[in-house]
Write a protein that holds these residues in place. Sequence first.
Motif, mmCIF file in Angstrom:
data_model
loop_
_atom_site.group_PDB
_atom_site.id
_atom_site.type_symbol
_atom_site.label_atom_id
_atom_site.label_comp_id
_atom_site.label_asym_id
_atom_site.label_seq_id
_atom_site.Cartn_x
_atom_site.Cartn_y
_atom_site.Cartn_z
ATOM 1 N N LEU A 216 0.839 -1.205 0.000
ATOM 2 C CA LEU A 216 0.000 0.000 0.000
ATOM 3 C C LEU A 216 0.871 1.251 0.000
ATOM 4 O O LEU A 216 1.783 1.373 0.828
ATOM 5 C CB LEU A 216 -0.923 0.006 1.226
ATOM 6 C CG LEU A 216 -1.938 -1.138 1.288
ATOM 7 C CD1 LEU A 216 -2.783 -1.023 2.551
ATOM 8 C CD2 LEU A 216 -2.820 -1.181 0.048
ATOM 9 N N LYS B 163 1.432 4.785 1.058
ATOM 10 C CA LYS B 163 0.889 5.579 2.165
ATOM 11 C C LYS B 163 1.121 7.068 1.991
ATOM 12 O O LYS B 163 0.568 7.876 2.735
ATOM 13 C CB LYS B 163 1.489 5.101 3.487
ATOM 14 C CG LYS B 163 1.072 3.675 3.837
ATOM 15 C CD LYS B 163 -0.428 3.596 4.112
ATOM 16 C CE LYS B 163 -0.870 2.165 4.332
ATOM 17 N NZ LYS B 163 -2.249 2.091 4.820
ATOM 18 N N TYR C 78 5.249 0.959 3.491
ATOM 19 C CA TYR C 78 5.804 0.430 4.744
ATOM 20 C C TYR C 78 5.837 -1.084 4.699
ATOM 21 O O TYR C 78 4.904 -1.729 4.188
ATOM 22 C CB TYR C 78 4.975 0.915 5.943
ATOM 23 C CG TYR C 78 5.195 2.393 6.187
ATOM 24 C CD1 TYR C 78 6.201 2.823 7.045
ATOM 25 C CD2 TYR C 78 4.450 3.345 5.510
ATOM 26 C CE1 TYR C 78 6.438 4.181 7.237
ATOM 27 C CE2 TYR C 78 4.677 4.698 5.689
ATOM 28 C CZ TYR C 78 5.671 5.110 6.558
ATOM 29 O OH TYR C 78 5.918 6.445 6.735
ATOM 30 N N TYR D 87 3.901 7.401 11.175
ATOM 31 C CA TYR D 87 2.919 6.561 10.481
ATOM 32 C C TYR D 87 2.480 5.392 11.377
ATOM 33 O O TYR D 87 1.286 5.080 11.468
ATOM 34 C CB TYR D 87 3.447 6.043 9.127
ATOM 35 C CG TYR D 87 2.428 5.096 8.553
ATOM 36 C CD1 TYR D 87 1.173 5.585 8.176
ATOM 37 C CD2 TYR D 87 2.646 3.719 8.525
ATOM 38 C CE1 TYR D 87 0.179 4.726 7.754
ATOM 39 C CE2 TYR D 87 1.655 2.853 8.110
ATOM 40 C CZ TYR D 87 0.419 3.356 7.724
ATOM 41 O OH TYR D 87 -0.570 2.508 7.333
ATOM 42 N N ARG E 95 -1.500 3.445 12.885
ATOM 43 C CA ARG E 95 -1.981 2.092 12.535
ATOM 44 C C ARG E 95 -2.796 1.517 13.685
ATOM 45 O O ARG E 95 -2.484 1.732 14.861
ATOM 46 C CB ARG E 95 -0.811 1.149 12.261
ATOM 47 C CG ARG E 95 0.088 1.600 11.142
ATOM 48 C CD ARG E 95 1.142 0.548 10.865
ATOM 49 N NE ARG E 95 0.652 -0.507 10.007
ATOM 50 C CZ ARG E 95 1.024 -1.775 10.078
ATOM 51 N NH1 ARG E 95 1.865 -2.167 11.005
ATOM 52 N NH2 ARG E 95 0.533 -2.663 9.230
ATOM 53 N N PRO E 96 -3.835 0.741 13.353
ATOM 54 C CA PRO E 96 -4.589 0.075 14.426
ATOM 55 C C PRO E 96 -3.664 -0.850 15.223
ATOM 56 O O PRO E 96 -2.705 -1.406 14.669
ATOM 57 C CB PRO E 96 -5.640 -0.739 13.665
ATOM 58 C CG PRO E 96 -5.661 -0.209 12.274
ATOM 59 C CD PRO E 96 -4.338 0.431 12.012
ATOM 60 N N SER F 192 -2.853 -4.178 13.672
ATOM 61 C CA SER F 192 -1.819 -4.177 12.619
ATOM 62 C C SER F 192 -0.434 -4.059 13.241
ATOM 63 O O SER F 192 0.531 -4.655 12.758
ATOM 64 C CB SER F 192 -2.020 -2.998 11.664
ATOM 65 O OG SER F 192 -3.209 -3.131 10.920
ATOM 66 N N GLN G 70 8.090 -11.720 8.442
ATOM 67 C CA GLN G 70 7.565 -11.712 7.067
ATOM 68 C C GLN G 70 8.512 -12.402 6.080
ATOM 69 O O GLN G 70 9.712 -12.145 6.101
ATOM 70 C CB GLN G 70 7.323 -10.263 6.621
ATOM 71 C CG GLN G 70 6.493 -10.152 5.361
ATOM 72 C CD GLN G 70 6.201 -8.714 4.998
ATOM 73 O OE1 GLN G 70 7.108 -7.918 4.818
ATOM 74 N NE2 GLN G 70 4.934 -8.373 4.881
HETATM 75 C C1 PXP Z 1 1.693 -7.546 5.655
HETATM 76 C C2 PXP Z 1 1.178 -6.146 5.557
HETATM 77 N N1 PXP Z 1 1.880 -5.158 6.109
HETATM 78 C C3 PXP Z 1 1.442 -3.880 6.054
HETATM 79 C C4 PXP Z 1 0.268 -3.558 5.438
HETATM 80 C C5 PXP Z 1 -0.176 -2.125 5.461
HETATM 81 O O1 PXP Z 1 -1.083 -2.068 6.489
HETATM 82 P P1 PXP Z 1 -1.557 -0.729 7.229
HETATM 83 O O2 PXP Z 1 -2.544 -0.105 6.311
HETATM 84 O O3 PXP Z 1 -2.147 -1.243 8.498
HETATM 85 O O4 PXP Z 1 -0.331 0.095 7.470
HETATM 86 C C6 PXP Z 1 -0.495 -4.549 4.848
HETATM 87 C C7 PXP Z 1 -1.778 -4.204 4.153
HETATM 88 O O5 PXP Z 1 -2.445 -5.286 3.611
HETATM 89 C C8 PXP Z 1 -0.022 -5.872 4.912
HETATM 90 O O6 PXP Z 1 -0.727 -6.891 4.362
#
Ligand code: PXP
Length: 205
Positions: free
Chosen positions: A59, A61, A71, A118, A122-123, A126, A135
């Motif tokens: 995504l 941002k 990120y 940032y 985030r929630p 997350s 990862q």
């Molecule tokens: C593994 C991962 N990290 C980060 C993000 C970004 O997430 P956020 O919008 O909570 O920053 C995502 C969005 O799908 C994701 O899948």
Amino acid sequence: MRVAYGGDADVTEADLADGWLALARSWLQQAIDAQLPEPNAIVLGTVDAEGRPATRTVLCKEMRDDGIVFYTNHTSEKGGHLAGRPVASATFPWIGIQRQVTVRGSVTRVSAEETAAYWATRPRGSQLGAWASEQSRPIASRADLERQLDEVTRRFEGGDVPVPPHWGGYLVAAETVEFWQGRNNRLHNRLRVTPRDGAVVRLQP
Ligand code: PXP
Ligand SMILES: Cc1cc2nc3c(=O)[nH]c(=O)nc-3n(C[C@H](O)[C@H](O)[C@H](O)COP(=O)(O)O)c2cc1C
């Protein structure tokens, strides 16, 4: 399946009078207005040490003068690629509005302060997920992953979740930005901008 493109006004060099960022933001807004799913999603291409490409969706941002920010986990596969070869190509695939924008350039990490700012938006779920997941590394089962989440949930109970040392933002520098708009007979519009000198080149479709 065969879709004919066109119907809206042609994008022209005049649309770039205010620079690439203004046009990219206006197309992003159109993608949002059209209710495309995840309009800020980009397909991010990186290369490994042997020059083999890899792509995945992340995504975007922030879209700003010097490029676009996403990120992720620095120790992920893409993080490893970017450590070895700090270059990327990022495409917004706005197929539902017959558009695509591709930003290519060098990649640098954003500052720790910017990542922290940032991260704070985030929630919590997350945030915990970023701690729980190594990862791109294999794991034996879903249950093991959920155990890792339980463990970090307990660890940070009752307080803020700090930014993991392995997590942060990357800036893909806007060294070139290509605007693509679908047209009839596959004679699409393609305008490639080089923001450094403002040059705009029209490419054949
Ligand atoms: C593994 C991962 N990290 C980060 C993000 C970004 O997430 P956020 O919008 O909570 O920053 C995502 C969005 O799908 C994701 O899948
Ligand atoms: C719509 C969508 C958005 C995503 N956004 C992110 C993101 O912002 N950051 C991230 O690290 N992974 C994101 N992912 C997961 C990545 O596609 C990818 O699976 C993960 O980052 C691991 O990639 P890697 O193994 O190539 O490093 C997203 C996936 C999808 C489908």
